[in-house]
Design a protein around this motif. Structure first.
Motif, mmCIF file in Angstrom:
data_model
loop_
_atom_site.group_PDB
_atom_site.id
_atom_site.type_symbol
_atom_site.label_atom_id
_atom_site.label_comp_id
_atom_site.label_asym_id
_atom_site.label_seq_id
_atom_site.Cartn_x
_atom_site.Cartn_y
_atom_site.Cartn_z
ATOM 1 N N VAL A 162 0.848 -1.181 0.000
ATOM 2 C CA VAL A 162 0.000 0.000 0.000
ATOM 3 C C VAL A 162 0.885 1.233 0.000
ATOM 4 O O VAL A 162 1.981 1.232 0.560
ATOM 5 C CB VAL A 162 -0.940 -0.008 1.229
ATOM 6 C CG1 VAL A 162 -0.147 0.017 2.522
ATOM 7 C CG2 VAL A 162 -1.928 1.143 1.180
ATOM 8 N N ARG A 163 0.411 2.268 -0.657
ATOM 9 C CA ARG A 163 1.165 3.518 -0.679
ATOM 10 C C ARG A 163 0.920 4.314 0.590
ATOM 11 O O ARG A 163 -0.208 4.397 1.089
ATOM 12 C CB ARG A 163 0.768 4.355 -1.899
ATOM 13 C CG ARG A 163 1.559 5.663 -2.030
ATOM 14 C CD ARG A 163 1.397 6.272 -3.400
ATOM 15 N NE ARG A 163 2.171 7.500 -3.541
ATOM 16 C CZ ARG A 163 2.443 8.073 -4.716
ATOM 17 N NH1 ARG A 163 2.007 7.511 -5.838
ATOM 18 N NH2 ARG A 163 3.149 9.184 -4.769
ATOM 19 N N VAL A 180 -1.121 3.601 8.544
ATOM 20 C CA VAL A 180 -1.371 2.733 7.392
ATOM 21 C C VAL A 180 -1.300 1.271 7.812
ATOM 22 O O VAL A 180 -2.160 0.446 7.456
ATOM 23 C CB VAL A 180 -0.366 3.030 6.262
ATOM 24 C CG1 VAL A 180 -0.540 2.030 5.112
ATOM 25 C CG2 VAL A 180 -0.558 4.452 5.751
ATOM 26 N N ALA A 181 -0.270 0.925 8.577
ATOM 27 C CA ALA A 181 -0.141 -0.456 9.057
ATOM 28 C C ALA A 181 -1.331 -0.850 9.919
ATOM 29 O O ALA A 181 -1.865 -1.968 9.805
ATOM 30 C CB ALA A 181 1.155 -0.613 9.834
ATOM 31 N N THR A 189 1.166 11.532 5.764
ATOM 32 C CA THR A 189 1.106 10.660 6.928
ATOM 33 C C THR A 189 2.387 9.831 6.993
ATOM 34 O O THR A 189 3.407 10.200 6.422
ATOM 35 C CB THR A 189 -0.147 9.767 6.873
ATOM 36 O OG1 THR A 189 -0.223 8.990 8.067
ATOM 37 C CG2 THR A 189 -0.137 8.856 5.663
ATOM 38 N N ASN A 190 2.345 8.676 7.684
ATOM 39 C CA ASN A 190 3.500 7.786 7.744
ATOM 40 C C ASN A 190 3.015 6.347 7.826
ATOM 41 O O ASN A 190 1.804 6.080 7.740
ATOM 42 C CB ASN A 190 4.415 8.141 8.926
ATOM 43 C CG ASN A 190 3.696 8.068 10.263
ATOM 44 O OD1 ASN A 190 3.070 7.068 10.606
ATOM 45 N ND2 ASN A 190 3.781 9.144 11.044
ATOM 46 N N GLU A 191 3.949 5.407 8.015
ATOM 47 C CA GLU A 191 3.588 3.989 7.992
ATOM 48 C C GLU A 191 2.682 3.563 9.144
ATOM 49 O O GLU A 191 1.947 2.586 9.018
ATOM 50 C CB GLU A 191 4.856 3.130 8.031
ATOM 51 C CG GLU A 191 5.708 3.180 6.792
ATOM 52 C CD GLU A 191 6.916 2.258 6.908
ATOM 53 O OE1 GLU A 191 6.910 1.393 7.811
ATOM 54 O OE2 GLU A 191 7.856 2.398 6.115
ATOM 55 N N ILE A 192 2.732 4.268 10.265
ATOM 56 C CA ILE A 192 2.060 3.792 11.477
ATOM 57 C C ILE A 192 0.550 3.647 11.290
ATOM 58 O O ILE A 192 -0.002 2.554 11.487
ATOM 59 C CB ILE A 192 2.399 4.702 12.674
ATOM 60 C CG1 ILE A 192 3.905 4.653 12.963
ATOM 61 C CG2 ILE A 192 1.604 4.295 13.913
ATOM 62 C CD1 ILE A 192 4.372 5.676 13.981
#
Length: 293
Positions: free
Chosen positions: A64-65, A75-76, A70-73
């Motif tokens: 996923v992009r 999104v994960a 935002t950041n990975e947090i």
């Protein structure tokens, strides 16, 4: 390609990989972020992609992009509940070392091993102080790898003595560890010390297993990036418009998954083989070797 829906393509490819995988239900999964640096231009930043990859088979279950705002947090946290992670161990780098991540893993009935670095200074200092104490109680394991004149020694010290102390701020922590990685090459030696926390109890993860889980995560972070950048030339790609960089990254992930399913770790040689035998490549996607559907 720039105008295609990258999310839809990622969804189709990820769903197909998960539906056809033979990866064991308990194979660990790594959260692996990578920036497609070659896609940077004057008008747009390089896209950052977060992938979820199986440790040993190196199959990519999802990608996923991560939006630049935002950041990975987050999104994960949004993606993990949609993946088959129940009873599975998920590994992630220090960016994801937060109490909320531990709570999410508990709610999803999954386990996790997280690296502790400077973004959690109090936790890092507490672990460093404990393992520096000559009276610290721990179990220990070590691996030694020799390859092409390179010697790598990994030593891990694992303890449950910090659990009660950490519980108010770090729920569900079942073990903590200090990992020392020493590499000697061409007469020069370098050493790196990192700390780990895990929800895995000693009955589920010996020091040897924690070493293996850490090495599996490190392997995904390094080998996957190398394969995409060198044999597949991701960072040299001139595709920069719209969704094209992400879509091509998704197909590279699929190609790597299929090569490993073919039983090969020789990426370049296998690509050449399939280039001359395209029907064999199609067979990995479920098409008959004769070419008829």
């Amino acid at each position: 390609m720039p105008q295609l829906d990258a999310c839809a393509i990622e969804r189709v490819l990820g769903s197909w990989v998960q539906a056809t995988t033979t990866v064991p239900a308990d194979e660990p999964l790594a959260l692996d972020g990578k920036t497609v640096r070659g896609a940077r231009s004057g008008e747009q930043t390089a896209p950052h992609l977060l992938a979820f990859c199986a440790h040993h088979s190196q199959e990519t279950f999802w990608q996923v992009r991560v939006d630049e705002k935002t950041n990975e947090i987050p999104v994960a946290k949004a993606v993990l509940p949609t993946l088959p992670i129940r009873q599975r161990v998920c590994t992630a780098d220090a960016l994801h070392t937060h109490a909320e991540f531990l709570r999410l893993m508990h709610e999803l009935q999954a386990e996790t091993v997280l690296t502790v670095k400077g973004n959690q200074p109090t936790l890092y200092a507490d672990l460093a102080t404990y393992f520096a104490d000559p009276q610290a109680r721990y179990l220990q394991a070590q691996t030694v790898d020799r390859r092409r004149g390179r010697l790598e020694v990994r030593t891990i010290k694992v303890s449950t003595e910090m659990n009660a102390y950490l519980a108010p701020c770090w729920p569900f922590v079942a073990q903590v560890a200090q990992l020392t990685r020493t590499v000697t090459k061409v007469g020069q030696t370098t050493s790196e010390v990192v700390y780990l926390i895990t929800t895995l109890a000693p009955s589920k993860a010996s020091p040897e297993r924690l070493l293996d889980l850490n090495r599996g995560h490190w392997s995904i972070e390094n080998r996957s990036h190398y394969v995409r950048d060198v044999p597949f030339g991701e960072d040299r790609s001139r595709l920069r418009t719209g969704n094209a960089p992400q879509i091509m990254a998704a197909f590279r992930n699929l190609a790597i998954t299929l090569i490993h399913r073919f039983g090969s770790s020789q990426i370049r040689a296998t690509r050449r083989h399939f280039a001359s035998c395209p029907r064999e490549a199609l067979a990995l996607l479920g098409f008959p070797r004769g070419g008829q559907q």
